[in-house]
Motif scaffolding. Sequence first.
Motif, PDB file in Angstrom:
ATOM      1  N   PHE A 267     -25.155  27.196 -18.346  1.00  0.00           N
ATOM      2  CA  PHE A 267     -24.279  27.188 -17.216  1.00  0.00           C
ATOM      3  C   PHE A 267     -23.184  26.158 -17.108  1.00  0.00           C
ATOM      4  O   PHE A 267     -22.548  25.721 -16.198  1.00  0.00           O
ATOM      5  CB  PHE A 267     -25.098  26.656 -15.852  1.00  0.00           C
ATOM      6  N   ASP A 268     -22.812  25.784 -18.449  1.00  0.00           N
ATOM      7  CA  ASP A 268     -21.852  24.689 -18.858  1.00  0.00           C
ATOM      8  C   ASP A 268     -20.530  25.179 -18.783  1.00  0.00           C
ATOM      9  O   ASP A 268     -20.329  25.428 -20.047  1.00  0.00           O
ATOM     10  CB  ASP A 268     -22.266  23.837 -19.947  1.00  0.00           C
ATOM     11  N   TYR A 269     -19.648  25.623 -17.789  1.00  0.00           N
ATOM     12  CA  TYR A 269     -18.502  26.296 -17.821  1.00  0.00           C
ATOM     13  C   TYR A 269     -17.182  25.447 -17.983  1.00  0.00           C
ATOM     14  O   TYR A 269     -16.155  26.022 -18.355  1.00  0.00           O
ATOM     15  CB  TYR A 269     -18.478  27.130 -16.637  1.00  0.00           C
ATOM     16  N   VAL A 270     -17.365  24.201 -17.800  1.00  0.00           N
ATOM     17  CA  VAL A 270     -16.389  23.274 -17.799  1.00  0.00           C
ATOM     18  C   VAL A 270     -15.324  23.577 -19.072  1.00  0.00           C
ATOM     19  O   VAL A 270     -14.253  24.013 -19.001  1.00  0.00           O
ATOM     20  CB  VAL A 270     -16.396  21.799 -17.582  1.00  0.00           C
ATOM     21  N   LYS A 271     -15.999  23.409 -20.311  1.00  0.00           N
ATOM     22  CA  LYS A 271     -15.202  23.442 -21.245  1.00  0.00           C
ATOM     23  C   LYS A 271     -14.596  24.700 -21.678  1.00  0.00           C
ATOM     24  O   LYS A 271     -13.535  24.892 -22.174  1.00  0.00           O
ATOM     25  CB  LYS A 271     -15.777  22.712 -22.715  1.00  0.00           C
ATOM     26  N   ASP A 272     -15.325  25.907 -21.099  1.00  0.00           N
ATOM     27  CA  ASP A 272     -14.863  27.340 -21.409  1.00  0.00           C
ATOM     28  C   ASP A 272     -13.507  27.284 -20.389  1.00  0.00           C
ATOM     29  O   ASP A 272     -12.586  27.954 -20.882  1.00  0.00           O
ATOM     30  CB  ASP A 272     -15.967  28.227 -20.819  1.00  0.00           C
ATOM     31  N   VAL A 273     -13.639  26.865 -19.179  1.00  0.00           N
ATOM     32  CA  VAL A 273     -12.644  26.989 -18.498  1.00  0.00           C
ATOM     33  C   VAL A 273     -11.228  26.213 -19.040  1.00  0.00           C
ATOM     34  O   VAL A 273     -10.398  26.788 -18.943  1.00  0.00           O
ATOM     35  CB  VAL A 273     -12.960  26.645 -17.029  1.00  0.00           C
ATOM     36  N   VAL A 274     -11.526  25.297 -19.587  1.00  0.00           N
ATOM     37  CA  VAL A 274     -10.503  24.512 -19.976  1.00  0.00           C
ATOM     38  C   VAL A 274      -9.899  25.114 -21.121  1.00  0.00           C
ATOM     39  O   VAL A 274      -8.698  25.411 -21.270  1.00  0.00           O
ATOM     40  CB  VAL A 274     -10.748  22.954 -20.636  1.00  0.00           C
ATOM     41  N   GLU A 275     -10.827  25.550 -22.016  1.00  0.00           N
ATOM     42  CA  GLU A 275     -10.367  26.284 -23.351  1.00  0.00           C
ATOM     43  C   GLU A 275      -9.479  27.753 -23.079  1.00  0.00           C
ATOM     44  O   GLU A 275      -8.475  27.818 -23.448  1.00  0.00           O
ATOM     45  CB  GLU A 275     -11.615  26.602 -24.031  1.00  0.00           C
ATOM     46  N   SER A 276     -10.040  28.294 -21.818  1.00  0.00           N
ATOM     47  CA  SER A 276      -9.137  29.521 -21.566  1.00  0.00           C
ATOM     48  C   SER A 276      -7.984  29.420 -20.669  1.00  0.00           C
ATOM     49  O   SER A 276      -7.132  30.201 -20.717  1.00  0.00           O
ATOM     50  CB  SER A 276     -10.286  30.401 -21.137  1.00  0.00           C
ATOM     51  N   PHE A 295     -12.400  16.940 -24.852  1.00  0.00           N
ATOM     52  CA  PHE A 295     -11.025  16.406 -24.615  1.00  0.00           C
ATOM     53  C   PHE A 295      -9.943  17.677 -24.936  1.00  0.00           C
ATOM     54  O   PHE A 295     -10.511  18.337 -25.876  1.00  0.00           O
ATOM     55  CB  PHE A 295     -10.567  15.434 -25.729  1.00  0.00           C
ATOM     56  N   GLY A 296      -9.026  17.796 -24.026  1.00  0.00           N
ATOM     57  CA  GLY A 296      -8.292  18.960 -24.209  1.00  0.00           C
ATOM     58  C   GLY A 296      -7.188  18.818 -23.335  1.00  0.00           C
ATOM     59  O   GLY A 296      -7.127  17.772 -22.695  1.00  0.00           O
ATOM     60  N   ASN A 297      -6.667  19.968 -22.994  1.00  0.00           N
ATOM     61  CA  ASN A 297      -5.712  20.001 -21.736  1.00  0.00           C
ATOM     62  C   ASN A 297      -5.792  21.166 -21.288  1.00  0.00           C
ATOM     63  O   ASN A 297      -6.031  22.361 -21.768  1.00  0.00           O
ATOM     64  CB  ASN A 297      -4.150  19.480 -22.203  1.00  0.00           C
ATOM     65  N   TYR A 298      -5.414  21.311 -20.041  1.00  0.00           N
ATOM     66  CA  TYR A 298      -5.590  22.348 -18.907  1.00  0.00           C
ATOM     67  C   TYR A 298      -4.007  22.569 -18.502  1.00  0.00           C
ATOM     68  O   TYR A 298      -3.602  21.769 -17.696  1.00  0.00           O
ATOM     69  CB  TYR A 298      -6.471  22.122 -17.690  1.00  0.00           C
ATOM     70  N   LYS A 299      -3.403  23.668 -18.670  1.00  0.00           N
ATOM     71  CA  LYS A 299      -2.072  23.912 -18.578  1.00  0.00           C
ATOM     72  C   LYS A 299      -1.291  22.477 -18.816  1.00  0.00           C
ATOM     73  O   LYS A 299      -0.438  22.166 -17.885  1.00  0.00           O
ATOM     74  CB  LYS A 299      -2.033  24.369 -17.024  1.00  0.00           C
ATOM     75  N   ASN A 300      -1.442  22.095 -19.968  1.00  0.00           N
ATOM     76  CA  ASN A 300      -0.650  21.065 -20.303  1.00  0.00           C
ATOM     77  C   ASN A 300      -0.936  19.429 -19.682  1.00  0.00           C
ATOM     78  O   ASN A 300      -0.416  18.807 -19.967  1.00  0.00           O
ATOM     79  CB  ASN A 300       0.812  21.183 -20.468  1.00  0.00           C
TER      80      ASN A 300
END
Length: 410
Positions: A267-276, A295-300
């Motif tokens: 149920f760990d969706y956070v990184k999926d949502v960021v990645e997509s 670490f990443g970015n979501y819509k920059n």
Amino acid sequence: MALLSITEARTRILAQFKPVASETIPLVKSANRILAMDIVAADDLPLFDNSSMDGFALRAADSSNAAPASPLTLNVVADIPAGSHPTISLAPGEAARIMTGAQLPAGADAVVPVEDTDFNNRDAGSTAPTQIQIAKPLKSGENVRPRGMDVHAGDIVLHKGHRINPQMAGILAMLGFSNIEVHKRPRVALLSSGDELLEVNAPLESGKIRDSNSYMLAALIESTNAEVLRLGVAKDTRDSVKNLIEQAIQQNVDLIISSAGVSVGAFDYVKDVVESNGTLDFWRVNMRPGKPVAFGNYKNIPFIGLPGNPVSAFVGFEVFVRDTIGRLSGISDGSRRTVRVRCAEEILSDGRESYLRAVIHEEDGVNVAKLTGHQGSGNLLSLVQADALLIIPAGVKCVPAGQEVSAWLL
Ligand code: AMP
Ligand code: MG
């Protein structure tokens, strides 16, 4: 994706950040803000030669033969309170009563404290005597704070990138900076995620826990003086996580911090949502506690996903987020101070770079560290009891009792 070292992960994160814009604010609001300008003195400090004592200004050369058996008598020709501008010039054999901080009259180069004279009346409102006697010589410059002793006009007194502390606020005032240019406070959005999380004041339900991370992390963010926007708790669904992160995007934030949902659970969706909706640079680091750090970015907008376990979230914040916010804030030298401490007991590790909770006390001039309680990543109490994190380097599996390690003081 390979497991990164902490150093590599930090480097990758920090490379993505630069300071936020600056603004001009009144000095009175400047405490804890980061200077965005070098402070160049327009004046000397002290501004003028002045007395460091309540006493009598005199010419030191007059006093060279003063002794108890042959006291020197001086004529008191002026009375100089603080704030006044002395227009007289002392001639040989003359003195002027002078208060602490008052400007030295021309001709004077030393001040004899009132208690070293025969003049005993130190009451407020007392009038100056017409003569005084002194019984020992004074050196030129004695009890005088010379103009420019601390600062010369043109000196850079404070450098940009420094956090304004109370002492700095004082010297900025001395130098006449009523407004100063500082970096804006970075805006940091914070969200928790997990179906098990309840608001602190909600009635307990079986299987649920209170959302403690968002309180701890909000306090940590505030301790950097960034602005925190608390977004609440996302459910363990893609939509819920996405909706909450979208709220952060609407609010023009510089950084999004989340806790939990970045592990390998179903149920760990956070990184999926960021990645997509952006990019995911990494999501695991070779550390303990706190391996699942994303670490990443979501819509920059940069995104750091901290682990859900409270101690992991804390350590992840200290290892990655504090300096990241420091970079955003414009801090020039964010490097953290470590101290060397001696381990009171043998410490076993698993080869990952580890951060262990400990208390430090002094024994015979040496800082000795003892671990506090359970060291599991969910055991928050031992972190509450700790005043330091011991750093066990990567590759080390055993630190014998008596050996020294580095530590961060909390
Ligand atoms: P997760 O990363 O979602 O697998 O969560 C790891 C652990 O952290 C679980 O025991 C969660 O219940 C716990 N946890 C997650 N979020 C929070 C939170 N906001 N406050 C306290 N504990 C949390
Ligand atoms: Mg979870």
